[in-house]
Scaffold this motif. Structure first.
Motif, PDB file in Angstrom:
ATOM      1  N   VAL A 192       1.821  21.347  -7.736  1.00  0.00           N
ATOM      2  CA  VAL A 192       2.236  21.374  -6.328  1.00  0.00           C
ATOM      3  C   VAL A 192       1.168  20.725  -5.450  1.00  0.00           C
ATOM      4  CG1 VAL A 192       2.680  22.898  -4.355  1.00  0.00           C
ATOM      5  CG2 VAL A 192       3.771  23.368  -6.553  1.00  0.00           C
ATOM      6  N   LEU A 193      -0.114  21.035  -5.725  1.00  0.00           N
ATOM      7  CA  LEU A 193      -1.197  20.432  -4.942  1.00  0.00           C
ATOM      8  C   LEU A 193      -1.198  18.908  -5.074  1.00  0.00           C
ATOM      9  CD1 LEU A 193      -4.188  22.863  -5.623  1.00  0.00           C
ATOM     10  CD2 LEU A 193      -2.821  22.675  -3.539  1.00  0.00           C
ATOM     11  N   ILE A 194      -1.064  18.411  -6.306  1.00  0.00           N
ATOM     12  CA  ILE A 194      -1.065  16.966  -6.531  1.00  0.00           C
ATOM     13  C   ILE A 194       0.150  16.321  -5.867  1.00  0.00           C
ATOM     14  CG2 ILE A 194      -0.821  15.193  -8.320  1.00  0.00           C
ATOM     15  CD1 ILE A 194      -2.583  16.990 -10.108  1.00  0.00           C
ATOM     16  N   ALA A 195       1.295  17.013  -5.941  1.00  0.00           N
ATOM     17  CA  ALA A 195       2.511  16.489  -5.301  1.00  0.00           C
ATOM     18  C   ALA A 195       2.349  16.420  -3.784  1.00  0.00           C
ATOM     19  CB  ALA A 195       3.710  17.355  -5.670  1.00  0.00           C
ATOM     20  N   MET A 196       1.765  17.455  -3.186  1.00  0.00           N
ATOM     21  CA  MET A 196       1.592  17.454  -1.731  1.00  0.00           C
ATOM     22  C   MET A 196       0.619  16.361  -1.292  1.00  0.00           C
ATOM     23  SD  MET A 196       3.697  19.580  -0.660  1.00  0.00           S
ATOM     24  CE  MET A 196       3.228  19.570   1.071  1.00  0.00           C
ATOM     25  N   TYR A 197      -0.439  16.168  -2.067  1.00  0.00           N
ATOM     26  CA  TYR A 197      -1.366  15.066  -1.747  1.00  0.00           C
ATOM     27  C   TYR A 197      -0.616  13.739  -1.752  1.00  0.00           C
ATOM     28  CZ  TYR A 197      -4.745  11.369  -2.324  1.00  0.00           C
ATOM     29  OH  TYR A 197      -5.426  10.194  -2.160  1.00  0.00           O
TER      30      TYR A 197
ATOM     31  N   LEU B 235       0.822  -1.210   0.000  1.00  0.00           N
ATOM     32  CA  LEU B 235       0.000   0.000   0.000  1.00  0.00           C
ATOM     33  C   LEU B 235       0.856   1.261   0.000  1.00  0.00           C
ATOM     34  CD1 LEU B 235      -2.730  -1.132   2.556  1.00  0.00           C
ATOM     35  CD2 LEU B 235      -2.973  -0.949   0.075  1.00  0.00           C
ATOM     36  N   ALA B 236       1.995   1.205   0.719  1.00  0.00           N
ATOM     37  CA  ALA B 236       2.922   2.344   0.694  1.00  0.00           C
ATOM     38  C   ALA B 236       3.501   2.522  -0.710  1.00  0.00           C
ATOM     39  CB  ALA B 236       4.042   2.130   1.711  1.00  0.00           C
ATOM     40  N   GLY B 237       3.751   1.402  -1.397  1.00  0.00           N
ATOM     41  CA  GLY B 237       4.229   1.483  -2.774  1.00  0.00           C
ATOM     42  C   GLY B 237       3.220   2.135  -3.698  1.00  0.00           C
ATOM     43  N   LEU B 238       1.926   1.837  -3.474  1.00  0.00           N
ATOM     44  CA  LEU B 238       0.876   2.491  -4.264  1.00  0.00           C
ATOM     45  C   LEU B 238       0.972   4.011  -4.121  1.00  0.00           C
ATOM     46  CD1 LEU B 238      -2.281   0.298  -3.438  1.00  0.00           C
ATOM     47  CD2 LEU B 238      -0.984   0.308  -5.560  1.00  0.00           C
ATOM     48  N   ALA B 239       1.124   4.467  -2.877  1.00  0.00           N
ATOM     49  CA  ALA B 239       1.220   5.907  -2.638  1.00  0.00           C
ATOM     50  C   ALA B 239       2.538   6.471  -3.151  1.00  0.00           C
ATOM     51  CB  ALA B 239       1.077   6.192  -1.139  1.00  0.00           C
ATOM     52  N   ALA B 240       3.606   5.682  -3.016  1.00  0.00           N
ATOM     53  CA  ALA B 240       4.918   6.152  -3.475  1.00  0.00           C
ATOM     54  C   ALA B 240       4.927   6.397  -4.971  1.00  0.00           C
ATOM     55  CB  ALA B 240       5.997   5.131  -3.102  1.00  0.00           C
TER      56      ALA B 240
ATOM     57  N   LEU C 299       1.607   9.081   1.136  1.00  0.00           N
ATOM     58  CA  LEU C 299       2.684   8.126   1.417  1.00  0.00           C
ATOM     59  C   LEU C 299       3.063   8.147   2.896  1.00  0.00           C
ATOM     60  CD1 LEU C 299       4.894   6.144   0.538  1.00  0.00           C
ATOM     61  CD2 LEU C 299       6.300   8.118  -0.115  1.00  0.00           C
ATOM     62  N   VAL C 300       3.199   9.337   3.472  1.00  0.00           N
ATOM     63  CA  VAL C 300       3.539   9.453   4.895  1.00  0.00           C
ATOM     64  C   VAL C 300       2.462   8.779   5.747  1.00  0.00           C
ATOM     65  CG1 VAL C 300       3.820  11.088   6.810  1.00  0.00           C
ATOM     66  CG2 VAL C 300       4.892  11.569   4.597  1.00  0.00           C
ATOM     67  N   GLY C 301       1.197   9.013   5.399  1.00  0.00           N
ATOM     68  CA  GLY C 301       0.093   8.441   6.166  1.00  0.00           C
ATOM     69  C   GLY C 301       0.108   6.928   6.195  1.00  0.00           C
ATOM     70  N   ARG C 302       0.632   6.299   5.151  1.00  0.00           N
ATOM     71  CA  ARG C 302       0.639   4.834   5.078  1.00  0.00           C
ATOM     72  C   ARG C 302       1.741   4.210   5.941  1.00  0.00           C
ATOM     73  NH1 ARG C 302      -2.251   3.140  -0.348  1.00  0.00           N
ATOM     74  NH2 ARG C 302      -3.395   5.056  -0.689  1.00  0.00           N
TER      75      ARG C 302
END
Length: 417
Positions: free
Chosen positions: A300-305, A152-157, A310-313
């Motif tokens: 920038v918005l998409i990058a911050m999301y 799941l972290a890989g998905l976000a990464a 990723l951090v949340g996972r």
């Protein structure tokens, strides 16, 4: 291979950290191509200014993903997981190559024909996602929670990496002729190469890790037939088809019983992604107004999301910070819907700093709650049941995404579209 004792916790088996790394890479590959398509939204916005490409491509992607996964989930117990996942990663690779071929064949020109071609490829990404995401989450649900968390972290990464690469390529090519196109071509060349790596990793490296063989052998001992091909690839032979099974072995719960016992977790997944996709990426790409960051603002918005998703996972890796209460999860997930009016008024009256903060919080909560649900739900079930439950939860996840991207069009009301 020596007989393993499955009655207690696993012994010290080699390959845990190698498996976590491979799971992270495979999770990355599951969404890398699709995130690449989303992240070059500024390029497609330039090529197809009248078609709302960021919204349409997502809306095309989701029915293919949802419909395919519904079929696969219904027939999950009979499907060869190895063939399913290899087909998915191979389709990701082929579709990524086709994006490059289409752009080169049309010399980077827009038009309805090109846009239809992009939409067809988007649908292929949806089919590939249904094969891989459901197959991998189901497969990892009967292993260590760290494996599914890494996937799941890989998905976000994949989102964070593609956003970072997009910012770099935009800066590198901003002042050059056809700069947007060069960045897009680079994106999908990297994407195709990475998907090929995932095919090779899943085919040759993953099934041979000792700890993976252990958990697949355990699932087979509990009646799972979906792992036979992967076990064979790892050098372990299971009972041949037609051989007698232990008559004392209790039958697994049916899909209906599993769903009834976990309907709250299923709703959790649906609601998390309904809210998230009603805002990201369409609203962030088109409806946040003009600010001092100019064309960089949406990126920038998409990058911050993606970064905060990723951090949340990774937060649930701490036992003290992981939310385990089923009621607590539902309350937290329902509370996120307060973000809808907050985003609306911030876009209308707020400064860009507040929007960046809100988008970061949206990503953080999305990643955190996803991992909490998907690592908690499979506990207490046998391997075949955990596999089936993992597939069902991903089906509800994709259902939430489809509902979210449909609701995302409501932001256009009153804007003269």
């Amino acid at each position: 291979m020596a007989n393993l004792d499955y009655s207690g916790p696993p012994p010290r088996i080699e390959g845990k950290y190698a498996a976590m790394i491979v799971c992270w890479l495979l999770g990355n590959g599951c969404l890398f191509s699709w995130n690449s398509m989303l992240t070059i939204g500024d390029y497609y916005g330039y090529l197809f200014p009248r078609y709302h490409s960021s919204r349409v491509l997502t809306l095309v992607y989701q029915p293919f993903a949802l419909g395919t996964l519904a079929i696969l989930t219904y027939n999950e117990a009979k499907i060869n997981t190895r063939q399913r996942n290899l087909l998915g990663y191979t389709l990701f690779f082929i579709a990524s190559v086709l994006v490059l071929v289409l752009d080169l064949a049309t010399s980077g020109k827009g038009g309805l024909g090109t846009f239809i071609g992009i939409c067809v490829i988007s649908g292929a990404f949806g089919v590939a996602d249904a094969h891989v995401q459901g197959g991998m989450v189901g497969d990892l649900s009967f292993m260590l929670p760290e494996f599914i968390q890494s996937f799941l972290a890989g998905l976000a990464a994949s989102g964070a990496l593609t956003s970072g690469l997009r910012l770099i390529t935009k800066a590198a090519f901003e002042n050059s002729k056809d700069g947007l196109r060069k960045g897009a071509i680079l994106f999908f060349a990297l994407s195709a190469a990475f998907e090929l790596l995932c095919v090779l990793l899943y085919a040759f490296a993953f099934p041979k890790l000792p700890i993976i063989k252990y958990y697949r052998s355990k699932a087979a001992s509990e009646g799972s037939k979906t792992v036979s091909a992967d076990l064979a690839a790892g050098g372990i032979q299971t009972l041949p088809e037609g051989a007698e099974e232990d008559p004392k072995k209790p039958e697994r719960l049916g899909n209906k019983e599993l769903l009834l016992q976990n309907v709250d977790y299923a709703l959790d997944m649906f609601l998390i992604y309904t809210l998230t996709l009603s805002i990201f990426p369409g609203f962030l790409s088109e409806d946040t107004g003009s600010h001092s960051l100019g064309t960089w603002y949406a990126l920038v918005l998409i990058a911050m999301y993606n970064i905060w998703d990723l951090v949340g996972r990774y937060i649930p890796l701490s036992r003290f910070l992981k939310l385990k209460s089923r009621k607590g999860l539902m309350v937290a997930i329902l509370s996120r819907f307060l973000l809808v009016p907050v985003f609306y008024f911030t876009a209308k009256y707020g400064e860009q700093g507040w929007m960046i903060l809100l988008t970061s919080f949206l990503g953080l909560t999305n990643g955190y709650l996803t991992v909490c649900v998907l690592t908690s739900a499979p506990k207490g079930y046998k391997g075949p049941e955990q596999n089936a439950l993992g597939n069902m939860l991903v089906l509800f996840l994709l259902g939430g995404i489809f509902a979210g991207v449909t609701l995302d069009w409501l932001w256009l009301i009153g804007k003269g579209w």
